[in-house]
Each structure stands twice: as C-alpha cells, then as structure tokens.
Design an enzyme around this catalytic site. Structure first.
Site, short mmCIF file in Angstrom:
data_model
loop_
_atom_site.label_atom_id
_atom_site.label_comp_id
_atom_site.label_asym_id
_atom_site.label_seq_id
_atom_site.Cartn_x
_atom_site.Cartn_y
_atom_site.Cartn_z
N ARG A 68 -5.87 5.81 -7.37
CA ARG A 68 -5.62 7.26 -7.42
C ARG A 68 -5.63 7.76 -8.86
O ARG A 68 -6.21 8.82 -9.17
CB ARG A 68 -4.30 7.58 -6.74
CG ARG A 68 -4.27 7.19 -5.26
CD ARG A 68 -2.86 7.21 -4.70
NE ARG A 68 -2.29 8.55 -4.72
CZ ARG A 68 -1.01 8.81 -4.40
NH1 ARG A 68 -0.20 7.83 -4.07
NH2 ARG A 68 -0.57 10.06 -4.44
N THR A 128 -1.73 5.49 2.30
CA THR A 128 -2.95 4.69 2.22
C THR A 128 -2.98 3.77 3.42
O THR A 128 -1.99 3.12 3.75
CB THR A 128 -2.99 3.86 0.92
OG1 THR A 128 -3.00 4.75 -0.20
CG2 THR A 128 -4.22 2.98 0.87
N LEU A 174 0.87 -1.18 0.00
CA LEU A 174 0.00 0.00 0.00
C LEU A 174 0.90 1.23 0.00
O LEU A 174 2.00 1.20 0.57
CB LEU A 174 -0.89 0.03 1.25
CG LEU A 174 -1.93 -1.07 1.41
CD1 LEU A 174 -2.64 -0.93 2.75
CD2 LEU A 174 -2.94 -1.04 0.28
N ASP A 175 0.44 2.30 -0.62
CA ASP A 175 1.20 3.55 -0.58
C ASP A 175 1.39 4.00 0.87
O ASP A 175 0.59 3.65 1.75
CB ASP A 175 0.46 4.66 -1.34
CG ASP A 175 0.38 4.39 -2.83
OD1 ASP A 175 1.20 3.61 -3.34
OD2 ASP A 175 -0.53 4.95 -3.47
N LYS A 176 2.41 4.78 1.09
CA LYS A 176 2.70 5.29 2.45
C LYS A 176 1.45 5.88 3.10
O LYS A 176 1.15 5.60 4.27
CB LYS A 176 3.81 6.33 2.38
CG LYS A 176 4.07 7.05 3.70
CD LYS A 176 5.12 8.14 3.54
CE LYS A 176 5.32 8.90 4.84
NZ LYS A 176 6.32 9.99 4.71
#
Length: 340
Positions: free
Chosen positions: A270, A169, A165-167
């Site tokens: 996104r 998220t 997961l993105d930082k």
C-alpha cells in the site's frame, strides 16, 4: 510483598497474557490481592510495585487494571501509574477479566482451509477478517477461529500465526499447528523463503517500464503516526523494504498489478504503490479513490509457495480473485492470467 488474596466469585475464567500465547494463567473473574509495600520500594512508582507484587501477569494487563480503577489504597482509587508509593502502605488490586484476557478463546468461524496436515494449515482469508485480537476487535478474529478448529493451539505463540494480512486484504496465509513447524516457518519467513505474491488495482495510469523494483525504506509517517510512509533512514526510524511490481493489464480506467514481496513490512504494498503515485483503489488511508465496486483496498494475496517446514516438499497455492476485485477488473476491461 503479597499478604493475602481472596476471590469474590467462584466462576473460573481463563486469563491469557495479551502479548503472548506462550503460557496460560488461570484467573478467577474477580480476585482481590492485598499488597504491602516493602522498604525497598519506598518512593517507587505504583506500576513498578504492582509488577513486582503480581509477577504472574503482564505489565500491560496490570496497567489496564490501573487505568480501569482496579487499584486502591484505604478505599481511594489511584489511576496514575507514576504515583509514588511508601513503605508500609497497604494496597488492593482487583484482578479481573479484561477484553484482552478474554480475547484468546476458541470461536466457531467459517474459515476457508485450502490445505491442512498435522504440521500446518493454509487459510484463504476473506477481506474484513482481522488476524489478531486488538482494540475494537477482541473477538471474531482469525486467531479465534484457529483456536476453534484446534484448541490446543493455545500452546503456540499467536496460535501458530507466522505472518499477517491487513483486515481488508484478502488471500492466502500459512499457519503452524506445532511448535516445531512454527519455528521453522518463522525462520523461513526471515530468510525470505516463503514466496508471497499479490494482485493490486489502481485507478491511476502506470507510466514507464512495466516492471519496477521499489527499494524504499518504510517507517511511521512523521506527519501522521497512524500511517506508514517511505522514510529517509538518516532522519527517521524505519526498515528497508523491497517490492517487485509487474503490470498485468491496463486500460483507460485503471491498472492491474502483480506485486511480489521481498520483505514484509507493515502496509508495504500500500505504501509503495502510494509512493509510486498509484494508490490502491479503495485505500483512502493512502490516497486511493473510493469506488462503488470496491469497499476496501483492492489487494489480494493470490499466490503462496514454500517448502514444507517438516517434509521439505515444495508446496504452492493459488487463491481465485474475490468477487469485488473480479467485478472491478471486468468493469475496467482488465485481463488476468492466473499463471502470470
């Protein structure tokens, strides 16, 4: 090619190839190697000579040492990887710890483990936690925390992490604890047998059918290589990407959307939301508006389901909405049905 080596310090540090966790190589804090260029390397690039002369370390690690001034000849430092070497030259390389080499270490982090057995764990990742060590975040990552829970995970690629997961998220991730479980989870991920659903918020109005499937390829943004974008595969490199969207609630202030991944491309939700003219609140990288209640992109992985890679048991997990998304939802009078 290697004539001799000696260490300048007795302290022992663990070096880990920054591109893999498959094997560990013990490295002293400062070890100087002497490399004599053989005839077959006359006229070759310096970096190629280094890779051949110190084969137990990765090319990227040696490249960083070169850029950091750790390679010299006759007392003169050489920084250019393309420098042509000559047969019979004696080069010195100082093998020392780099941020990457020290990144793969156990750290005690307060991870929210929602499930665990001998084969896997399910983690509820908070926003702000980086998954893998990378420039600017060589410590304090999920990987460091997993190694803190179980140092034996050093034997697994990426300490058992099979997706990310993105930082900024938040939400659920499954990580393996054994190589057998990891290989099985990777296959399940590739076969799209691990179901991941997200909650997203935008302050832009949703138009048209409340259910949409977006099947738009994603690649590097040709105009900004630091971002991803929907691309034309006949003109740009990229990969197919499919996301299913379902509007859960709307008001005059914003929209709450259920997002179901069919593929798992970098920044997929996104990018697809931005392409729909519905950028996520707080996602300024993709055109989203800043909001005092949302200090990061409004994206949360709330549902995760799969068959256990070993037992075959059906497993499903749900993560409650984090405080920031909950506050914004309430401020915008948006309803959220956990079972939807």
């Amino acid at each position: 090619m290697i004539i001799s080596s000696h260490s300048e310090l007795d302290d022992v540090d663990e070096f880990q190839d920054e591109t893999s966790l498959d094997s560990a190589v013990t490295l002293k804090v400062s070890e100087v190697r002497e490399l004599l260029v053989p005839p077959e390397f006359h006229g070759q690039r310096l970096d190629r000579m280094l890779v051949a002369g110190v084969p137990e370390f990765s090319r990227s690690y040696l490249q960083q040492l070169l850029e950091d001034g750790a390679v010299s000849r006759a007392g003169l430092t050489q920084l250019k990887s393309a420098f042509k070497v000559k047969a019979g030259e004696l080069w010195h390389i100082e093998l020392r710890a780099t941020p990457q080499s020290q990144a793969f270490k156990p750290e005690s982090l307060a991870l929210n483990v929602v499930y665990e057995d001998k084969d896997l764990r399910v983690i509820d990742k908070p926003a702000g936690l980086v998954v893998h060590p990378a420039p600017g975040n060589w410590s304090g990552t999920l990987m460091n925390g997993l190694l803190g829970l179980d140092p034996s995970l050093i034997e697994l690629p990426r300490a058992g992490i099979v997706h990310r997961l993105d930082k900024d998220t938040s939400g659920l991730m499954v990580v393996a604890r054994t190589r057998t479980a990891m290989d099985a989870l990777v296959k399940k991920m590739a076969a799209r047998e691990i179901k991941r659903q997200y909650i997203a918020m935008s302050d832009k109005p949703w138009t048209g059918n409340k259910q949409k499937t977006v099947d738009w390829p994603i690649g590097r943004d040709p105009a900004n290589r630091l971002r991803m974008a929907v691309v034309d595969l006949t003109r740009n490199s990229g990969k197919t990407a499919k996301t299913h969207f379902h509007v859960m609630s709307q008001s005059e202030l914003g929209t709450l959307v259920r997002c179901i991944l069919e593929t798992g491309r970098t920044h997929q939700i996104r990018v697809h939301m931005a392409a729909l003219k519905l950028p996520l609140v707080g996602d300024t990288v993709y055109g989203g508006s800043a909001h005092p209640l949302m200090p990061r992109q409004a994206l949360h992985a709330d549902l995760l389901s799969f068959e256990h890679p070993i037992s075959g048991q059906s497993m499903a997990f749900q993560s409650p909405l984090p405080a920031d998304i909950q506050s914004l939802r309430q401020a915008w009078s948006l309803s959220y049905n956990e079972k939807t």
